[in-house]
Write an enzyme that holds these catalytic residues in place. Structure first.
Site, PDB file in Angstrom:
ATOM      1  N   GLU A 560       0.828  -1.212   0.000  1.00 17.19           N
ATOM      2  CA  GLU A 560       0.000   0.000   0.000  1.00 17.19           C
ATOM      3  C   GLU A 560       0.862   1.261   0.000  1.00 17.19           C
ATOM      4  O   GLU A 560       0.493   2.261  -0.612  1.00 17.19           O
ATOM      5  CB  GLU A 560      -0.948  -0.010   1.208  1.00 17.19           C
ATOM      6  CG  GLU A 560      -1.929  -1.183   1.230  1.00 17.19           C
ATOM      7  CD  GLU A 560      -2.751  -1.319  -0.037  1.00 17.19           C
ATOM      8  OE1 GLU A 560      -3.000  -0.297  -0.720  1.00 17.19           O
ATOM      9  OE2 GLU A 560      -3.151  -2.442  -0.371  1.00 17.19           O
ATOM     10  N   HIS A 566       3.729   6.237  -5.319  1.00 20.43           N
ATOM     11  CA  HIS A 566       3.357   6.547  -6.702  1.00 20.43           C
ATOM     12  C   HIS A 566       2.569   7.862  -6.727  1.00 20.43           C
ATOM     13  O   HIS A 566       2.796   8.727  -7.590  1.00 20.43           O
ATOM     14  CB  HIS A 566       2.520   5.405  -7.280  1.00 20.43           C
ATOM     15  CG  HIS A 566       2.444   5.391  -8.769  1.00 20.43           C
ATOM     16  ND1 HIS A 566       1.720   4.447  -9.468  1.00 20.43           N
ATOM     17  CD2 HIS A 566       2.983   6.195  -9.717  1.00 20.43           C
ATOM     18  CE1 HIS A 566       1.822   4.680 -10.767  1.00 20.43           C
ATOM     19  NE2 HIS A 566       2.576   5.732 -10.944  1.00 20.43           N
TER      20      HIS A 566
END
Length: 803
Positions: A560, A566
């Site tokens: 996660e 990202h």
């Protein structure tokens, strides 16, 4: 650089938090993390030694400690009433932007259409995405109700925009103008293409009759999806339950865990036929069936339970076929051969044939593993003492698989738990060290302002670059609780990164939403920072001990956090392609890659130490656990490959092959395919006549024709781990690392070629660029950049995950 809004105040609060939690630098026995800096100790202790006085109600209730900052530092989200108002403001801002787009006439106005649409999308998503989060995790019923209402109202509004002919016509006009098209930056062009594809998937370009048909089919798909999922969640009617009940001798269940046995006896009727031994009538749900298949020694009982369990809920297959047929008809309405062709048109795979190339390549590699596992289970059974019902069987069947795997594991002996080496705070500290080594980015503990979080257990982190620049915020809500929906592990994007100083003003008099407090100035420009929330359902810690995680939980939080990073690094200026807003078969690559880091002995040495003694995690123990898990990885791989192939078959099937019960016939055909049926594993994984496994395949609703994506990204991440990071593996403790998985140059390569682009670049080009470091043949790099069928064949031949 000047911080705007309340971010500076948040910094001061983070410093104020330090005296309550600060610890001196500590010495441990692990060479790579001998000294813990004060800021690192603060980060660790934020999770391992939280102070209720600091992190409790004073931060949750705005009447203690000043005016509320608003949920997630959004000034509009201070109460359920203000949240409803924020929804209305977002719609008003969107209305203004719609008018701006429709009225664009001059060259400058038409040039701004893409920016307007991106800004419009952000205005809605900044409320809708938080509404989705709130209704899942907020403990307050009034907040949940407000979120439900706001989400429903805004979804209806957004659906209207998706079929707005005027918006589509203006976007097409702008994109088809050569002068404007040439002026669009590459990322901006991707934004425009994403909007145009979304419009056309809504059937907006169709003539009126076809469009009406599209809308009707969309409604049928929605209703069929809801009905199919409802079949899974609703308890069966009394008559159906009685028909599905399996009479099981209580004696056969004695090997089950005591709590599971107690649950069965309390929830199912027990009787004594003819005054004999007690029998319980079991209606096997997922929980009960899995324990019986794993622990019950009576093969006849396992078979009966398996058949009843795999038959599925009454009516589920009929509803599934209604859903799949409507999807097929909808795809043909917009000009595609099948729903799979429509779904994959803008994905990396591009077509069902390409997916098939990939899956066949992996299956060819995997078949020896499946066959070896089957032979191993046969040997284990042959060497075991006879059990009731075992003598009649010569082959092994799906109801035998988990039982004999369990027997093998028991014979190998239990392994010590790794949890004492994985306190949650140490794991988060390890993540910060990994990100620091790879990207020059660290996680820092921060104190939430009043009203900023929704529960005292939520922890706030700042993501900070080497230059001290704040890149974004991460909120961690990781413990299970009754007021929290069981969403499993998830990454919610509450706000996307984007540039805001060049936002378009609406028409005079149009309402304008108040700006977020997470806005910073960089080089004379203003940027909205990303804000993400990580959700997990880890067990609450025991009194007096820090939260301790299993190795699987460590992989989950690394995964996660891969999504979160990202979002933090994928700041390309546009909301619609920021961070994780990229192709569905590319979005999991950064997060699955982080799972490789969670298994790396070199990385584990950065943080894994005993929470009491500081002793480092023994590498030999890592090797033992990794080998045990790898031995049975073929089971998970078979399941993932099979579901991916079945998903493709269902969504690209010829209409002539349809008719009542067609999904069961297709299920049997995939089972019998040479991809899956070979050698000793043929019956172990085979189709069982009379069962309807697809009745429980709920992922078909959310992942129609794209279930392969997770497996695809597992292979891509494995390639990058091997050929860019030259990463080590936990399977061979004596083997030297092939390289340094914490290499800064490798991290920067991933950041520059993949992460920073978000969805603003063709993912095949991203993949080719990150692999173009001399370790992949040039011919393969060129084929990958084109993303052709040969590219899928190349990827299908890469090393299998965990092989």
């Amino acid at each position: 650089m000047r911080w705007l809004g309340l971010l500076a105040s948040g910094r001061r609060l983070a410093l104020a938090l330090a005296p309550a939690l600060r610890r001196r630098a500590i010495q441990t026995a692990a060479a790579e993390h001998e000294v813990v800096r004060e800021d690192e100790a603060l980060l660790r202790d934020l999770f391992d030694m939280p102070s209720a006085a600091v992190l409790g109600s004073a931060w949750l209730h705005h009447h203690q400690g000043g005016p509320p900052a608003g949920l997630l530092l959004e000034a509009r989200f201070v109460s359920p009433a203000s949240f409803r108002q924020a929804g209305r403001e977002a719609v008003a801002e969107a209305d203004g932007l719609v008018q701006r787009v429709l009225g664009a006439q001059s060259g400058a106005e038409r040039r701004s259409v893409v920016k307007c649409l991106d800004q419009l999308s952000d205005a809605l998503c900044r409320v809708m995405d938080v509404a989705e989060l709130v209704r899942q995790v907020h403990p307050d019923g009034e907040w949940q109700a407000a979120a439900e209402d706001v989400f429903a109202e805004m979804l209806e509004y957004m659906n209207g925009l998706n079929t707005h002919v005027g918006l589509y016509a203006k976007l097409a006009e702008v994109m088809d103008d050569p002068a404007i098209g040439a002026a669009l930056a590459p990322v901006e062009r991707e934004v425009a293409l994403s909007f145009r594809r979304d419009f056309e998937r809504s059937g907006i370009h169709l003539p009126p009759t076809a469009h009406a048909r599209f809308v009707a089919l969309s409604s049928r798909i929605h209703d069929a999806s809801r009905d199919f999922l409802r079949c899974q969640s609703q308890p069966p009617a009394a008559a159906a339950a009685a028909a599905a009940a399996v009479p099981v001798p209580v004696e056969s269940l004695q090997a089950l865990p005591p709590d599971v046995l107690a649950h069965i006896l309390q929830s199912s009727p027990v009787r004594r036929p003819g005054g004999g031994a007690p029998v319980v009538d079991v209606v096997p749900d997922d929980h009960v069936a899995q324990y019986i298949l794993r622990d019950c020694p009576d093969e006849r009982v396992r078979e009966a339970v398996y058949r009843a369990w795999q038959h599925g809920a009454p009516g589920a297959v009929e509803r599934l076929e209604r859903l799949l047929d409507a999807r097929h008809e909808l795809a043909q309405t917009v000009g595609f051969a099948s729903f799979a062709h429509m779904t994959l048109d803008d994905k990396m795979a591009r077509s069902p044939d390409h997916v098939d190339e990939f899956l066949r390549g992996l299956a060819a590699q995997a078949q020896p593993q499946w066959d070896a596992l089957a032979r191993s289970l046969h040997r284990t059974r042959a060497g075991a003492a006879p059990k009731p019902g075992a003598a009649r069987a010569r082959s092994m069947f799906p109801w035998d698989r988990e039982y004999w795997v369990g027997r093998q594991q028991m014979e190998a002996g239990a392994l010590p738990s790794l949890a004492h080496y994985f306190s949650l705070g140490r794991v988060v500290l390890g993540l910060s060290r990994v990100f620091g080594r790879l990207y020059g980015v660290e996680l820092r503990a921060a104190a939430p302002r009043p009203g900023e979080i929704w529960h005292p257990e939520v922890r706030k982190l700042e993501v900070v670059g080497e230059d001290g620049r704040l890149l974004g915020l991460v909120y961690c809500d990781v413990f299970a609780r009754s007021s929290k929906a069981h969403v499993g592990a998830a990454h919610f994007t509450a706000r996307c990164a984007r540039r805001v100083d060049d936002d378009i003003a609406g028409p005079p008099g149009a309402a304008r939403a108040r700006s977020s407090q997470t806005v910073v100035e960089r080089g004379g420009r203003l940027f909205q920072l990303p804000v993400v929330v990580l959700i997990c359902n880890f067990p609450e810690p025991a009194p007096g001990a820090p939260p301790l995680l299993s190795w699987s939980n460590v992989e989950t939080i690394f995964h996660e956090m891969g999504h979160a990073m990202h979002s933090m690094l994928g700041q390309n200026g546009f909301h619609n392609v920021a961070g994780t807003r990229c192709a569905v078969d590319f979005v999991e690559l950064p997060s699955i890659l982080m799972e490789h880091f969670a298994r790396s002995p070199r990385v584990l040495a950065l943080f894994a130490s005993h929470f009491r003694t500081g002793a480092p995690l023994p590498r030999g123990l890592v090797h033992q656990c990794a080998e045990r898990r790898r031995r049975y990885a073929a089971l998970d791989l078979h399941a993932q490959l099979f579901m991916s192939a079945l998903d493709q078959r269902y969504h690209s099937a010829d209409p002539g092959a349809r008719g009542p019960g067609w999904t069961t016939r297709a299920l049997a055909a995939v089972h019998a395919s040479p991809m899956f049926a070979a050698g000793a594993a043929r019956t172990l994984f085979g189709h069982v006549e009379g069962t309807q496994w697809q009745a429980r395949f709920t992922h078909l609703v959310g992942y129609g024709a794209s279930y392969y994506a997770y497996l695809f990204d597992r292979v891509l991440s494995g390639r990058i781990w091997d050929h860019v990071f030259h990463g080590d593996r936990p399977y061979h403790p004596a083997a030297p690392s092939a390289g340094d998985p914490l290499s800064r140059s490798a991290g920067e390569r991933l950041r520059n070629e993949v992460l920073r682009w978000g969805g603003g670049r063709n993912p095949w080009e991203c993949l080719a660029a990150v692999l173009d470091n001399g370790s992949t043949p040039r011919r393969d790099v060129e084929a990958i950049a084109r993303g052709s069928r040969s590219a899928m064949r190349i990827v299908g031949g890469w090393r299998l995950p965990d092989a």
